[in-house]
Enzyme design. Structure first.
Site, short mmCIF file in Angstrom:
data_model
loop_
_atom_site.label_atom_id
_atom_site.label_comp_id
_atom_site.label_asym_id
_atom_site.label_seq_id
_atom_site.Cartn_x
_atom_site.Cartn_y
_atom_site.Cartn_z
N GLU B 93 -9.29 5.64 0.99
CA GLU B 93 -10.48 5.97 1.77
C GLU B 93 -11.67 6.38 0.51
O GLU B 93 -12.84 5.90 0.64
CB GLU B 93 -10.43 7.28 2.45
N HIS B 162 -5.01 13.16 13.82
CA HIS B 162 -5.54 12.12 14.67
C HIS B 162 -6.41 12.45 15.69
O HIS B 162 -7.20 11.59 16.28
CB HIS B 162 -4.59 11.09 15.34
C1 LIG Z 1 -4.98 9.03 4.06
C2 LIG Z 1 -4.69 8.04 5.28
N1 LIG Z 1 -5.39 7.06 5.79
C3 LIG Z 1 -4.97 6.21 6.73
C4 LIG Z 1 -3.98 6.48 7.56
C5 LIG Z 1 -3.49 5.60 8.65
N2 LIG Z 1 -2.20 4.97 8.25
C6 LIG Z 1 -1.13 5.60 8.92
S1 LIG Z 1 0.10 4.43 8.31
C7 LIG Z 1 -1.05 3.24 7.59
C8 LIG Z 1 -0.33 2.10 6.81
C9 LIG Z 1 0.91 2.63 5.74
O1 LIG Z 1 1.30 1.53 5.24
P1 LIG Z 1 2.36 1.68 4.33
O2 LIG Z 1 2.11 2.84 3.15
O3 LIG Z 1 2.76 0.24 3.82
O4 LIG Z 1 3.61 2.36 5.07
P2 LIG Z 1 4.19 1.79 6.27
O5 LIG Z 1 3.63 2.13 7.60
O6 LIG Z 1 4.46 0.35 6.28
O7 LIG Z 1 5.91 2.13 6.40
C10 LIG Z 1 -2.41 3.63 7.59
C11 LIG Z 1 -3.31 2.93 7.24
C12 LIG Z 1 -3.25 7.79 7.12
N3 LIG Z 1 -2.20 7.90 7.92
N4 LIG Z 1 -3.40 8.34 5.96
#
Ligand SMILES: Cc1ncc(C[n+]2csc(CCOP(=O)(O)OP(=O)(O)O)c2C)c(N)n1
Ligand SMILES: [Mg+2]
Lengths: 376, 369
Positions: B93, B162
């Site tokens: 972000e 959220h």
């Molecule tokens: C700081 C932050 N930004 C955005 C999100 C929203 N979000 C939750 S999971 C996710 C994707 C994460 O992907 P990854 O790190 O590859 O983990 P995975 O879900 O594939 O296990 C996002 C964008 C968040 N939880 N925290």
């Protein structure tokens, strides 16, 4: 594995960081057909350990299936499934000793349960009763983190404090491939390396961050390569090969425990299901892409291998399945029962001492609820 | 984690605005192309229209490309305008926000999406230290025409992080324009205005209203906006419902709740006016105070924890300006001063019709009602 220490990494001409580089292909000890593969540095774990791990994989898969079903039935608000990633989940828990700490994310329910936390306490978060349901100190499991990569710095802090206090503690911190783009990921690696603290950073690269594929996330040769910029070793491992995971993570944990400092391990795996039940994965990837990973399943290869060693037969398999079913049944029963959460708890833990303002607000709510109770 | 539960809220309309057909007046009675449109669709159309009208408008963030955003607000934009105009970034972000600053410095009009309110916090440093301050530091030589879209607030059964009402952090930061639409019509017009503004805007989209519907003619809104005849929304509050006995002052997700409270009160013989603030910064003292002077009583309604909040600011402004017209202290119905609760407890936290009516009852009515 001999993980180089800080002093090794200062390097000579042309060789700066060379010892820190991950292997060119992910370490694999049992291939997708269930055949053992020799590796110069990593040995196959003891067969009994693999059998125990196999039982945990079966339970882990069952937990994922059960949780998905409970979402459909409205019993859980949401579930980020680790279907297909169970070998990562199980190994993350099994390589740790009781004094060690696990720092999980929202995706790591199976790892937390494998560590021994009561499943119903784990599901408190996703059932929507409270933000975290278990006591982190009981089994040294931090609350599951949602804000991405933020927990990695906490892991470094716990390890740093452990070092200062002279504790024999290793911290294993989980995150996803997407989370490696966050600033906190890089700060955590650098802090861990500079303070030379016992943290193993374990990235489950499941190729997606919600809809965003890895290629849009990073153009580094691998995520494990990022380690060398911070002066710590990186390693890549087949994330669907429990044997390789136990061996590689185990070596990193041993090295950290014996003063070797932090390491970054990247497991290559795949998110077989949507990000959560609220996500529609058909909008960004095809069924064929997902199907390519079915033959690489972490359970089937280990099953073939263990049956080949005659460690696994129908009777043992039935026992494992029955154990997993019993676990699922207890989760179902627990989550189908309605738990009342006392609304006064909303005000009880914000500060150690409730402020005057919070006392007023708590009274307001108590009064409203008692009037409602009279009316109904 | 993404948790979306489809919960359509009652449409909130703004009767004092130029004729907009409402659900109660079907489109058939006018010859416009008005149809039932969701809040989400209005935002999506506003983005598409802004990108169509001005090739320097860009949209980027997390999952806003092929997926169309976790709330589908950017649906179809990559397909229509190409991956150079609407694209996914690496997951960071602060990176998104900082890059937007640079793009705005170099001739672009970036619109960025923070996936959820609480996931904008890693970008806070960029917002507070740079987005808000660069124009002032450079005496206006550097302008930052950028929009930070944030799906915000609760009422959707979302798990922790959220559902935050984060407006007070932004409203407290000089240099940021902070908007929170509550109607489908405003969703369209305010986003268009925000993108056109030379100053940076924090654009707060109440998640629980994404699926609420209103009958509007988006083509007509586009035309009036583009020819400059649409009434300005930035810096202007609206009377969403006229009344005589007391004024409910609300914005964003609290407007439909205030409207429902006013409807319930009218059944009990009390006439409540509802003001939709919609532009938190700049704030429209005139419209708000004119209403309170007419009614003599006011209650401010907001989801945010009340302490040191936008709601607190509104109370202070009204008290300072309308003291001699007031028959009772200005009151607040806000979230409690606690972290946003888990899904099963959120109904205790959110301002409710009952809590609003209880508070209205306490406004020192002479007849002792
Ligand atoms: C700081 C932050 N930004 C955005 C999100 C929203 N979000 C939750 S999971 C996710 C994707 C994460 O992907 P990854 O790190 O590859 O983990 P995975 O879900 O594939 O296990 C996002 C964008 C968040 N939880 N925290
Ligand atoms: Mg991922």
């Amino acid at each position: 594995m001999t993980i180089p220490t800080n002093s090794d990494s200062t390097g000579t001409e042309g060789g700066v960081g060379k010892q820190l580089l991950p292997s060119p292909v992910p370490v694999q000890l049992i291939d997708q057909h269930g055949e053992a593969r020799a590796d110069a540095r990593y040995a196959l774990p003891d067969p009994q350990a693999l059998l125990t791990g196999y039982a945990r994989l079966i339970s882990g898969r069952r937990i994922n299936d059960q949780a998905n079903a409970l979402v459909r039935q409205g019993r859980l608000a949401v579930y980020p499934s680790s279907h297909g990633q169970e070998a990562c989940q199980v190994s993350a828990a099994l390589v740790l000793q009781s004094q060690d700490w696990l720092f999980p994310t929202y995706r790591d329910t199976v790892a937390v349960i494998t560590r021994g936390v009561d499943p119903l306490e784990v599901f408190t978060l996703l059932r929507g009763d409270w933000h975290s349901g278990y006591d982190p100190y009981e089994l040294h499991v931090a609350p599951q983190a949602t804000p991405l990569a933020t927990q990695l710095l906490h892991a470094v802090g716990v390890a740093h404090a452990a070092k200062l206090r002279g504790e024999d503690t290793v911290v294993l911190a989980l995150c996803g491939d997407g989370a490696t783009s966050e600033g906190d990921f890089h700060e955590a690696l650098n802090f861990a390396a500079v303070f030379h603290v016992p943290v193993v950073f374990f990235v489950q690269n499941n190729e997606y961050a919600i809809s965003v594929p890895l290629k849009n996330q990073s153009v580094a040769p691998s995520l494990a390569h990022k380690a060398i910029g911070y002066g710590m070793p990186g390693e890549r491992v087949d994330g669907n090969d429990l044997a390789a995971l136990l061996s590689v993570l185990g070596a990193a944990v041993d090295s950290a425990r014996s003063g070797g400092g932090p390491a970054l391990i990247e497991a290559h795996t795949y998110r077989m299901q949507a990000h959560t039940n609220a996500d529609d994965a058909t909008r960004y990837r095809s069924a064929e892409d997902v199907d390519k990973w079915i033959p690489k399943d972490p359970i089937s290869r280990l099953r073939t291998y263990l049956r080949g060693l005659s460690l696994l037969d129908d009777a043992v398999e039935e026992q494992f399945a029955a154990d997993a079913e019993a676990l699922a049944a207890s989760i179902r029963a627990g989550l189908n029962a309605d738990v009342e959460v006392d609304p006064q708890e909303l005000f009880a833990h914000v500060y150690t001492q409730k402020t005057a303002q919070l006392r007023e607000q708590a009274d307001l709510l108590r009064d409203e609820l008692s009037r409602e109770a009279v009316q109904s | 984690m993404t948790q979306i539960s489809e919960r359509a809220a009652a449409p909130a309309t703004a009767p004092n605005l130029p004729a907009v057909p409402s659900a109660a007046q079907p489109a058939a009675t006018t010859q416009s192309a008005a149809t039932a449109v969701t809040f989400a669709k209005a935002l999506n159309t506003a983005l598409a229209d802004a990108m169509e009208a001005d090739s320097s408008v860009l949209m980027f963030g997390e999952d806003v490309g092929p997926l169309g955003g976790v709330f589908r607000i950017t649906d179809g934009l990559t397909a229509r305008f190409g991956p150079g105009r609407c694209f996914d970034t690496p997951l960071a972000e602060a990176g998104i926000m900082g890059m937007a600053v640079g793009m705005a410095m170099n001739g672009m009009r970036p619109v960025v999406e923070m996936q959820f309110d609480a996931f904008a916090y890693p970008a806070f440093e960029q917002v507070v230290s740079h987005v808000a301050k660069l124009p002032n530091r450079t005496k206006g030589r550097v302008l930052l025409p950028m929009v930070i879209r944030i799906p915000y607030a609760g009422g959707i059964g979302g798990v922790e992080h959220h559902c935050d009402s984060s407006e007070s952090y932004y409203a407290h930061t000089p240099g940021l324009t902070v908007l929170a639409p509550a109607t489908v019509r405003d969703a369209y017009l305010m986003l268009r205005e925000a993108i056109a503004l030379p100053d940076p805007v924090v654009f707060l989209e109440p998640k629980k209203l994404y699926w609420s519907k209103e009958v509007v003619d988006l083509g007509e809104l586009r035309r009036t906006f583009e020819e400059g005849s649409a009434p300005r929304t930035i810096g202007s509050a609206v009377v969403a419902r006229s009344g005589t006995d007391a004024t409910l002052i609300a914005y964003g997700p609290s407007v439909p709740t205030a409207m429902a409270a006013a409807a319930a009160a009218s059944e009990e013989g009390r006439s409540l006016e509802v003001i939709d603030v919609r532009s938190l910064v700049p704030f429209d003292d005139e419209t708000v105070c004119a209403s309170v002077r007419r009614t003599g009583r006011a209650v401010v309604i907001a989801e945010t924890p009340g302490f040191a909040s936008v709601a607190a600011e509104i109370v202070a402004r009204v008290q300072e300006r309308c003291f001699h017209s007031l028959a009772a202290p200005v009151r607040r119905v806000t979230g409690f001063d606690i972290p946003y609760p888990a899904p099963k407890l959120e109904h205790h936290f959110l301002p409710s019709v009952d809590r609003i009516l209880d508070t209205v009852d306490e406004l020192q009515w002479e007849d002792g009602q």
